[in-house]
Scaffold this active site. Structure first.
Site, mmCIF file in Angstrom:
data_model
loop_
_atom_site.group_PDB
_atom_site.id
_atom_site.type_symbol
_atom_site.label_atom_id
_atom_site.label_comp_id
_atom_site.label_asym_id
_atom_site.label_seq_id
_atom_site.Cartn_x
_atom_site.Cartn_y
_atom_site.Cartn_z
ATOM 1 N N GLY A 73 7.784 7.286 103.132
ATOM 2 C CA GLY A 73 9.145 7.639 102.761
ATOM 3 C C GLY A 73 9.855 8.537 103.740
ATOM 4 O O GLY A 73 10.865 9.155 103.391
ATOM 5 N N LYS A 78 12.723 4.729 105.124
ATOM 6 C CA LYS A 78 14.161 4.937 105.087
ATOM 7 C C LYS A 78 14.896 4.047 106.089
ATOM 8 O O LYS A 78 16.064 3.712 105.880
ATOM 9 C CB LYS A 78 14.472 6.408 105.388
ATOM 10 N N ASP A 115 17.389 9.214 95.930
ATOM 11 C CA ASP A 115 17.288 10.446 96.705
ATOM 12 C C ASP A 115 18.237 10.407 97.898
ATOM 13 O O ASP A 115 18.539 9.347 98.443
ATOM 14 C CB ASP A 115 15.852 10.667 97.193
ATOM 15 N N ASP A 116 18.693 11.602 98.289
ATOM 16 C CA ASP A 116 19.486 11.779 99.505
ATOM 17 C C ASP A 116 20.729 10.898 99.514
ATOM 18 O O ASP A 116 21.023 10.180 100.483
ATOM 19 C CB ASP A 116 18.636 11.509 100.743
ATOM 20 N N ASN A 151 5.691 16.196 100.131
ATOM 21 C CA ASN A 151 6.128 16.067 101.514
ATOM 22 C C ASN A 151 5.142 16.782 102.435
ATOM 23 O O ASN A 151 5.441 17.786 103.077
ATOM 24 C CB ASN A 151 7.549 16.601 101.668
ATOM 25 N N ASN A 169 3.616 12.055 101.429
ATOM 26 C CA ASN A 169 4.524 11.465 102.416
ATOM 27 C C ASN A 169 3.977 11.773 103.808
ATOM 28 O O ASN A 169 3.980 12.928 104.225
ATOM 29 C CB ASN A 169 5.922 12.063 102.237
#
Length: 571
Positions: free
Chosen positions: A129, A160, A236-237, A344, A378
């Site tokens: 991710g 991504k 997300d984001d 993360n 991640n």
């Protein structure tokens, strides 16, 4: 080979158990070394001979990934391996352990032993991710093999920079790309790894539109047709507010409106796509994925999100040094759902000059009875180098109560880097700091003040540490492969940084004024080392050299903010 004396590799028979990673929940030595013969006695049926042979290990209460394993002497002489489980996946985990025992022993000579084992967390794995260049197809296939070897059972596909996952989510995959995904799905099935395909429609989706939802279903159908059974929706984001008038009309424009919209899309997908096809439990990543507080977004999300949805959560912040039981409980209460920790770690997309090769630290071992269903780590852009850290995630997730970061790291380096484990250890040690703000190399930084003050012991210890770093390129000279090739830029960077510091240490130790010529040469080398794209101990060793030269320290570089690095701007 006879069985009366252990072979050299088993001069300490307990070593075969101590080397297992993850650490089994229960293990013991039962007797002397035996020569294990084929065939292996195995079974998943309570009436089988395998179950009878391990009845004292209570296989009837094992979960779906649990197993019992026994190495025992046979009446005919020699030895026998017994593997028992309640299902095929548990038997696969037992075979993985048996193969690890044989690898450590270097032969089929094993001590008589018993193991009863099963994981604490049902969902254990990784999520690709990160931002930046996605892994190659070959790297993903190797990653799936790695997951199986370490008893990790999930991989989430979420790069991504795959446009069909995010920006162009409405569009079906071209045939060539779809064929690669199909190969990954099949490989994951063979390795008993759950392949979760994630779709991230939040940058552009009109959440309330039936036509948009139909496109979402159509995209998922394409993946279903190649064998995907686990799906996740990612929000997300993305912009924190609804972008389309139709959605504001449907969900309002009050605080938390996006939470209601995201939950509604998840509900439609779970009820309209997954349920009719018998798909697995839906996973989703909310926009507010970090923190433990209640919020309007989380309240509205809980109102519309299906009750059995798993929610990805990164901890108290985006990148964290610790995850406590209190934080898990608070976040679960805020979402009112079971959680998956989107950890993360050891991701480096927020600072691609660095590697994070050390063990997982700071994660709670008090997980029993919590609403934490699992972990998705991640990784770094460097797939093979990520394995050092991911091996320790596997240890923690399988048996948190027995997790020892230092011991896990030692086993991980050996498992990932043999036969270069010892040669690479100086780099691993210098790149093991976590969280990213932690002292990168305490074994080096602790000696710097003493070395500057002329302490002979500190000087010698610092010289040894720097010498190990300076020799890294030679240790890997002529060696090629995914791991070494990914590490090589940092091997060279570490050597450059250490060589400059070693020269500074030599000049400082001489006790005489530094000549103008030496000062100019060292300053030029220092500037060259500071300009590279790869960083191991650049600031620490650079400031040491500046101190020797009587220059002001450069000071810490401005640390990249993991909460914003590589993110698209929000409107």
């Amino acid at each position: 080979m006879g069985t009366s004396q252990p072979p050299a590799a088993l001069s300490s028979p307990s070593r075969v158990l101590e080397s297992l990673s993850p650490t089994p929940v229960l293990s013991r030595l039962d007797g002397p070394v035996v020569q294990v013969r084929d065939p292996v006695l195995q079974g998943v049926d309570p009436s089988s001979a395998a179950w009878a042979a391990v009845s004292d290990l209570d296989p009837t209460t094992l979960g779906p990934e649990g197993y019992a394993l026994r190495i025992r002497a046979t009446p005919e002489g020699g030895g026998e391996a017994v593997l028992a489980a309640s299902g095929e996946v548990g038997l696969f985990r037992a075979r993985t352990t048996f193969e690890a025992l044989l690898t450590t022993a270097g032969s089929r000579a094993l001590p008589a032993l018993s193991i009863r084992d099963e994981p604490a967390l049902p969902w254990r794995g990784t999520i690709e991710g990160f931002y930046g260049a996605p892994w190659s197809h070959g790297e993903r296939l190797e990653h799936l093999r790695f997951l199986a070897r370490h008893k990790l059972n999930s991989y989430a596909y979420a790069p991504k920079d795959d446009p069909y996952h995010r920006e162009r989510w409405r569009e079906p995959y071209p045939a060539a790309d779809l064929a690669l995904l199909a190969e990954l799905v099949e490989a994951a099935r063979a390795y008993r790894v759950r392949f979760t395909y994630t779709i991230a429609p939040g940058l552009s989706m009109v959440y309330s539109s039936p036509a948009e939802r139909a496109l979402l279903f159509a995209k998922a159908q394409q993946l279903w047709d190649v064998g995907v059974r686990s799906f996740a929706l990612l929000f997300d984001d993305i912009p924190p507010h609804l972008q389309h008038e139709e959605d504001r009309a449907a969900f309002g424009s009050e605080k938390g409106d996006t939470g209601a919209a995201h939950g509604a899309v998840c509900a439609a997908f779970a009820e309209g796509f997954l349920a009719p096809r018998g798909g697995e439990r839906l996973v989703m990543c909310p926009t507010e994925y970090a923190g433990v507080e209640t919020s309007a977004y989380r309240r509205r999300l809980a109102e519309t999100l299906p009750a059995d949805t798993l929610v990805w959560w990164t901890g108290s912040d985006v990148v964290v040094g610790s995850v406590t039981r209190a934080e898990i409980d608070a976040a679960a209460a805020a979402f009112d759902r079971d959680l998956l920790l989107w950890d993360n770690f050891p991701v480096n997309d927020f600072d691609p000059t660095r590697l994070f090769l050390g063990p997982l630290v700071g994660r709670s071992t008090d997980l029993a009875g919590s609403r934490l269903a699992g972990v998705s780590a991640n990784p770094m852009v460097q797939a093979s180098a990520s394995q050092f850290a991911l091996a320790t995630v596997a240890d923690w997730a399988w048996n948190p109560s027995a997790y020892d970061p230092a011991g896990s790291a030692t086993r991980g380096v050996r498992a990932v880097a043999e036969p270069l484990a010892d040669a690479l250890r100086p780099l691993v040690r210098a790149a093991s700091a976590w969280p990213p703000s932690a002292d990168r190399a305490p074994h080096v930084s602790a000696e710097l003040p003493g070395a500057l003050a002329g302490d002979p012991g500190a000087i010698e210890r610092l010289r040894d540490a720097l010498g190990g770093l300076a020799g890294l390129p030679d240790a890997a000279k002529g060696v090629h492969g995914a791991l070494v090739d990914q590490l090589r830029p940092w091997l060279s960077a570490a050597a450059r940084e250490a060589a400059v510091a070693l020269e500074a240490l030599d000049l400082s130790s001489e006790g005489s004024p530094i000549s103008a010529e030496d000062r100019a040469r060292l300053t030029a080398r220092l500037d060259a080392a500071a300009s590279g794209a790869h960083d191991v101990l650049r600031t620490m060793l650079g400031d040491f050299t500046r101190s020797v030269l009587g220059l002001a320290p450069a000071g810490p570089a401005e640390a990249p903010d993991p909460s914003t690095a590589f993110r698209p701007p929000l409107d």
